[in-house]
Write a protein that holds these residues in place. Structure first.
Motif, short mmCIF file in Angstrom:
data_model
loop_
_atom_site.label_atom_id
_atom_site.label_comp_id
_atom_site.label_asym_id
_atom_site.label_seq_id
_atom_site.Cartn_x
_atom_site.Cartn_y
_atom_site.Cartn_z
N ASP A 248 42.26 38.29 45.03
CA ASP A 248 42.66 38.61 43.38
C ASP A 248 41.08 38.49 42.55
N ILE A 249 40.65 38.67 42.76
CA ILE A 249 39.01 38.09 42.03
C ILE A 249 39.25 38.42 41.17
N ASN A 250 39.88 38.93 40.18
CA ASN A 250 39.69 39.61 38.68
C ASN A 250 41.25 38.73 38.25
N LEU A 251 41.88 38.71 38.74
CA LEU A 251 42.62 37.67 37.83
C LEU A 251 42.04 36.32 37.77
N ALA A 252 40.80 35.82 39.20
CA ALA A 252 39.88 34.42 39.10
C ALA A 252 39.61 35.16 37.39
N VAL A 253 38.73 35.47 37.39
CA VAL A 253 37.77 36.06 36.22
C VAL A 253 38.39 36.48 35.21
N SER A 254 39.28 36.56 35.14
CA SER A 254 40.48 36.87 33.06
C SER A 254 41.15 35.48 33.72
N ASP A 255 41.05 34.54 34.36
CA ASP A 255 41.11 32.96 33.79
C ASP A 255 40.16 32.30 33.75
N LEU A 256 39.44 32.95 34.40
CA LEU A 256 37.91 31.86 34.19
C LEU A 256 37.40 32.40 32.43
N GLU A 257 37.74 33.76 32.53
CA GLU A 257 37.06 34.41 31.12
C GLU A 257 37.97 33.57 28.95
N SER A 258 39.44 33.55 29.64
CA SER A 258 40.39 32.78 29.01
C SER A 258 40.58 31.28 28.93
N GLY A 259 39.44 30.51 29.67
CA GLY A 259 39.76 29.20 29.47
C GLY A 259 40.59 28.68 30.42
N SER A 260 41.71 29.12 30.92
CA SER A 260 42.63 28.86 32.16
C SER A 260 41.92 27.87 32.96
N THR A 261 41.41 28.50 33.84
CA THR A 261 41.02 27.97 34.84
C THR A 261 39.30 27.20 34.47
N ILE A 262 38.87 26.34 35.25
CA ILE A 262 37.93 26.09 35.13
C ILE A 262 37.45 26.44 36.14
N LYS A 263 37.15 25.99 37.29
CA LYS A 263 36.62 26.82 38.61
C LYS A 263 37.26 27.11 38.98
N ALA A 264 37.32 28.34 39.62
CA ALA A 264 37.75 29.53 39.64
C ALA A 264 36.87 29.09 41.47
N VAL A 265 37.98 29.35 42.63
CA VAL A 265 37.79 29.22 44.15
C VAL A 265 38.24 30.48 44.54
N LEU A 266 36.93 31.22 45.88
CA LEU A 266 37.76 32.27 45.83
C LEU A 266 37.92 32.00 47.56
N ARG A 267 39.08 31.87 48.30
CA ARG A 267 39.69 32.41 49.38
C ARG A 267 39.55 33.40 50.14
N MET A 268 38.64 33.39 51.83
CA MET A 268 38.58 34.42 52.14
C MET A 268 39.34 34.99 52.92
N PRO A 269 39.82 36.49 53.49
CA PRO A 269 41.03 36.75 54.69
C PRO A 269 40.36 36.38 56.09
N HIS A 270 40.73 35.87 56.94
CA HIS A 270 40.47 35.82 58.07
C HIS A 270 41.43 35.69 59.35
N ILE B 270 32.73 33.09 55.87
CA ILE B 270 32.24 32.83 54.77
C ILE B 270 34.39 32.06 54.73
N ILE B 271 34.24 30.61 54.22
CA ILE B 271 35.84 30.49 54.13
C ILE B 271 36.09 30.35 52.40
N ALA B 272 35.30 30.36 51.40
CA ALA B 272 36.28 29.92 50.33
C ALA B 272 34.52 30.17 49.59
N THR B 273 34.76 30.26 47.82
CA THR B 273 32.85 30.70 47.41
C THR B 273 33.43 30.65 46.24
N GLY B 274 33.13 29.56 45.30
CA GLY B 274 33.05 29.47 44.00
C GLY B 274 32.98 30.91 43.06
N ILE B 275 33.51 30.45 42.38
CA ILE B 275 32.59 32.02 40.56
C ILE B 275 32.19 30.96 39.49
N CYS B 276 30.85 31.97 39.76
CA CYS B 276 29.85 31.07 38.44
C CYS B 276 29.94 31.99 37.20
#
Length: 367
Positions: free
Chosen positions: A345-367, A34-40
């Motif tokens: 930083d997935i939990n920060l991404a989720v928090s930003d989604l829930e606050s509305g400060s981010t519209i589409k959060a995308v997670l980059r994977m470590p490699h 996985i290179i990156a994945t969105g949070i829905c």
């Protein structure tokens, strides 16, 4: 092999980063780096037990990556292929055969069961099973064993980090316009809700020549972005009554095509109210099962219709390459609504989604 994955137990708001063991692909499966994945928001609904999935589980269903191993009986994919991951389907039922795999007769087994069809899983945590194959993939992880039915090959020159969200939210919004409503160029369209689905719909509407494109939301920043990517008229629901404003803009006629992407019953009702005679309102938002929608029957009798849509009524293997091509041409700028985070930083991404400060959060994977 050992991988890093975000695990949810369904017992709290936080995802837990763990090193898990991932098995090898079986017949009909591939291994994807996985290179990156969105949070829905569907992932968060499962986390919060609004949708029941067996726990513990690795969620994620908007992945993109590179195939590193191919199981038996997979003839159309090779090691090194760049791919988008979307929903799973049987490929044999009447819906799949007619080009509507989103309505597959075995949709639950291939997507919501969080296991293979035989009940086995690909992940374990020190010998304890962790559920995998969520939407055929479970892509909140550095690697995933994926059902081949979930995999769409894309061109070699595409930037994979942007493509994961195409497999669900972006496909839902764009497909709702291009596949379901199918407005002719010059047709008026209203979109309620400027999240990832609604913004994708606006971009698709501009790409096929809709006008005017009227959008409704309560966040000024989202309305501004909607204007940047194609909206012609903006309605801030904090300041104006959307129904009155739309009817004023259309000289009391209403509009032929309305798309609801907010997931609120009151907004769905407004979407129906602004239809012109013969118009169609399409609902994509998710509400609690059993929720009623109040409708004026006499309003509908004059040729108006209301229907729902799952994942843009799309055949992903056909539709997603079309959207990717538009993206590469600069005609579908979905990158403007994305914000990137490391998997850790997935939990920060989720928090930003829930606050509305981010519209589409995308997670980059470590490699």
């Amino acid at each position: 092999m050992k991988i890093l994955a975000a695990v949810t137990e369904g017992q709290g708001p936080l995802f837990d980063l763990r090193h898990l063991r991932l098995g090898t692909p079986r017949s009909g499966e591939v291994l994807v780096k996985i290179i990156a994945t969105g949070i829905c928001h569907t992932d968060l609904a499962v986390r919060d037990r609004q949708i029941e999935v067996t726990m513990p589980v690795v969620l994620g269903h908007e992945g993109a990556g590179v195939i590193t191993q191919v199981g038996d009986n997979v003839g159309h994919l090779r090691v090194g292929d760049k791919v988008i991951l979307s929903l799973g389907s049987c490929g044999q039922c009447s819906h799949c055969a007619s080009g509507l795999p989103t309505y597959c007769d075995q949709h639950f087994d291939y997507n919501w069961k969080a296991s293979r069809a035989d009940g086995t899983v690909a992940l374990d945590d020190d010998g304890q099973p962790v559920h995998s194959h969520f939407f055929g993939q479970s892509s909140f992880a550095s690697h995933a064993v994926v059902s081949a039915s979930s995999v769409i090959k894309v061109a070699e020159d595409v930037p994979l980090e942007f493509l994961g969200p195409f497999g669900c939210g972006i496909m839902t919004g764009a497909g709702a316009v291009m596949n379901t409503l199918k407005p002719a160029p010059g047709t008026a369209l209203v979109v309620f809700g400027m999240g990832a689905v609604g913004l994708s719909a606006v971009m698709a509407a501009r790409a096929i020549g809709c006008y005017p494109i009227i959008v409704v939301d309560r966040h000024p920043s989202r309305l501004a972005l909607a204007e940047e990517v194609g909206a012609s008229h903006l309605i801030d629901a904090n300041e104006d009554d959307p129904v009155q404003r739309i009817m004023t803009l259309t000289a009391g006629r209403g509009v032929p095509c309305v798309l609801e992407c907010a997931g609120h019953v009151a907004v769905m009702a407004d979407a129906v109210k602004v239809l012109e005679e013969g118009g169609q309102a399409l609902l994509t938002g998710v509400v609690a099962p059993g929720t009623p929608l109040p409708l004026d029957i006499m309003h509908l009798i004059r040729g108006r219709s209301v229907r729902g849509s799952i994942m843009g009524d799309a055949a992903p293997s056909v539709f997603l390459p079309r959207l990717v091509a538009l993206f590469q041409q600069g005609r579908f700028p979905v990158d403007k609504m994305m914000r990137f985070y490391d998997l850790r930083d997935i939990n920060l991404a989720v928090s930003d989604l829930e606050s509305g400060s981010t519209i589409k959060a995308v997670l980059r994977m470590p490699h």
